[in-house]
Design an enzyme around this catalytic site. Sequence first.
Site, short mmCIF file in Angstrom:
data_model
loop_
_atom_site.label_atom_id
_atom_site.label_comp_id
_atom_site.label_asym_id
_atom_site.label_seq_id
_atom_site.Cartn_x
_atom_site.Cartn_y
_atom_site.Cartn_z
CE1 TYR A 54 -3.18 -2.89 0.06
CE2 TYR A 54 -3.81 -2.29 2.29
CZ TYR A 54 -3.96 -3.08 1.17
OH TYR A 54 -4.93 -4.07 1.17
CG ASN A 296 -19.31 3.95 5.88
OD1 ASN A 296 -20.24 4.53 5.33
ND2 ASN A 296 -18.11 3.88 5.35
P1 NDP Z 1 -14.82 0.09 -0.17
O1 NDP Z 1 -15.22 -0.73 -1.33
O2 NDP Z 1 -15.82 0.18 0.93
O3 NDP Z 1 -14.42 1.52 -0.70
C1 NDP Z 1 -14.05 2.53 0.20
C2 NDP Z 1 -14.20 3.88 -0.48
O4 NDP Z 1 -15.57 4.16 -0.74
C3 NDP Z 1 -13.73 5.00 0.43
O5 NDP Z 1 -12.33 5.17 0.40
C4 NDP Z 1 -14.49 6.17 -0.12
O6 NDP Z 1 -13.84 6.59 -1.30
C5 NDP Z 1 -15.84 5.53 -0.46
N1 NDP Z 1 -16.78 5.59 0.67
C6 NDP Z 1 -16.67 4.96 1.88
N2 NDP Z 1 -17.72 5.27 2.67
C7 NDP Z 1 -18.50 6.10 1.96
C8 NDP Z 1 -19.72 6.76 2.25
N3 NDP Z 1 -20.33 6.63 3.43
N4 NDP Z 1 -20.27 7.55 1.27
C9 NDP Z 1 -19.67 7.70 0.08
N5 NDP Z 1 -18.50 7.11 -0.25
C10 NDP Z 1 -17.93 6.30 0.68
O7 NDP Z 1 -13.50 -0.49 0.52
P2 NDP Z 1 -11.97 -0.52 0.01
O8 NDP Z 1 -11.88 -0.86 -1.41
O9 NDP Z 1 -11.30 0.72 0.48
O10 NDP Z 1 -11.43 -1.75 0.85
C11 NDP Z 1 -11.38 -1.65 2.28
C12 NDP Z 1 -10.06 -2.15 2.77
O11 NDP Z 1 -9.89 -3.52 2.40
C13 NDP Z 1 -8.80 -1.46 2.19
O12 NDP Z 1 -8.50 -0.26 2.81
C14 NDP Z 1 -7.77 -2.51 2.46
O13 NDP Z 1 -7.35 -2.44 3.81
C15 NDP Z 1 -8.52 -3.80 2.21
N6 NDP Z 1 -8.30 -4.29 0.83
C16 NDP Z 1 -7.66 -5.51 0.69
C17 NDP Z 1 -7.38 -6.02 -0.53
C18 NDP Z 1 -6.69 -7.33 -0.64
O14 NDP Z 1 -6.27 -7.72 -1.73
N7 NDP Z 1 -6.51 -8.04 0.45
C19 NDP Z 1 -7.73 -5.29 -1.77
C20 NDP Z 1 -8.43 -4.05 -1.53
C21 NDP Z 1 -8.70 -3.60 -0.28
P3 NDP Z 1 -13.93 8.09 -1.91
O15 NDP Z 1 -14.41 9.01 -0.84
O16 NDP Z 1 -12.55 8.39 -2.38
O17 NDP Z 1 -14.87 7.97 -3.05
#
Ligand code: NDP
Length: 327
Positions: A54, A296
């Site tokens: 990351y 959330n």
């Molecule tokens: P999500 O699919 O939940 O996306 C999160 C994003 O959605 C936020 O960064 C924000 O982005 C937007 N968001 C979140 N809450 C809200 C809300 N209430 N209203 C509007 N937009 C919202 O999760 P992630 O893809 O971030 O995955 C979560 C975690 O999982 C990662 O941080 C990581 O730790 C892990 N992960 C692990 C992986 C693996 O291969 N093991 C791969 C990917 C993630 P924005 O505001 O920029 O639009």
Amino acid sequence: MEYRKLGSSGVQVSAFSLGSWLTFGKQITDEVAEELMITAYENGVNFFDNAEIYARGQSEIVMGRILKNLNWDRSSYLVSSKVFFGLGNAGPNQRGLSRKHVVEGCHAALNRLQVDYIDLFFCHRPDKATPIEETVWTMHNLIQQGKILYWGTSEWDASEIMEAHLIAKQNHLIGPVMEQPEYNMFRREKLEKDFLHLFKHHGLGTTIWSPLASGVLSGKYLDGFPENTRLGMEGLDWLKNRALANDRIEKARKIKKIADQLNVSMVKLSLAWCLKNPNVSTVILGASKTSQLTENFEALDVVALLTPDVMDAIDAVLDNKPVLPEF
Ligand code: NDP
């Protein structure tokens, strides 16, 4: 906050946890990262997710500084790292799951996170070029050395996880405790079908990622393209194209109608739907603003609204419910 056992292990994780992919060390300032961690912790979150790749190590550096600065009781939280991709370097031994990279990756993550041990240490992907036995032994030894407490996998398939279990059992080693798969309304197969045997017979726990499918399941991409969001970030066209595929947007539109009928936001409905699955130990949230996190967390109250009729209505829209074999 609700706490769930991480599979059959003795450790408990908060139903919502906080991850740092694309945000810490990249999209958001370190100040916002700290506010997010404080908001999460004050709402009962006890697990913070990270990985060596990351922001090429920067995400762990930022989280490590924040943890040091906040000086929370070390026994009150869990922090993870994931090994496989290295820092994105091309050298043959600077990635993968060989003993060399797993041990070096662990030491480097400990340094960046400024902790004495990593609570949950994941193999970020399977490594077809390294015998699983080498990785299982290495993880076991890291536990024996007190450098990690639990180990697991991410995006391994059921047969790979099973092989790791068998090797551990044959050699009296500590096997993998948790898997980190993608799980959201669009991605269900592994968690709802492939892993069922592992849940039932091997006590597998799960720390699921991308519950909002990178924000699409918040509904914010349904009417135009909002500014300052993940899918507008430079270099993420691959993610944007996948996330905003027509069929996903169409389904999201219909899910939004169900949320409206229930009088809850689409974000809360989408997150509650993940929490509803008892094989989910923790839903890892990503956030770029504290207000998102606060909203959330309220999804915990929405789970009770997901009656069988509501779940059926959601399934009818998604049209992707895994078909289980009949016995
Ligand atoms: P999500 O699919 O939940 O996306 C999160 C994003 O959605 C936020 O960064 C924000 O982005 C937007 N968001 C979140 N809450 C809200 C809300 N209430 N209203 C509007 N937009 C919202 O999760 P992630 O893809 O971030 O995955 C979560 C975690 O999982 C990662 O941080 C990581 O730790 C892990 N992960 C692990 C992986 C693996 O291969 N093991 C791969 C990917 C993630 P924005 O505001 O920029 O639009």
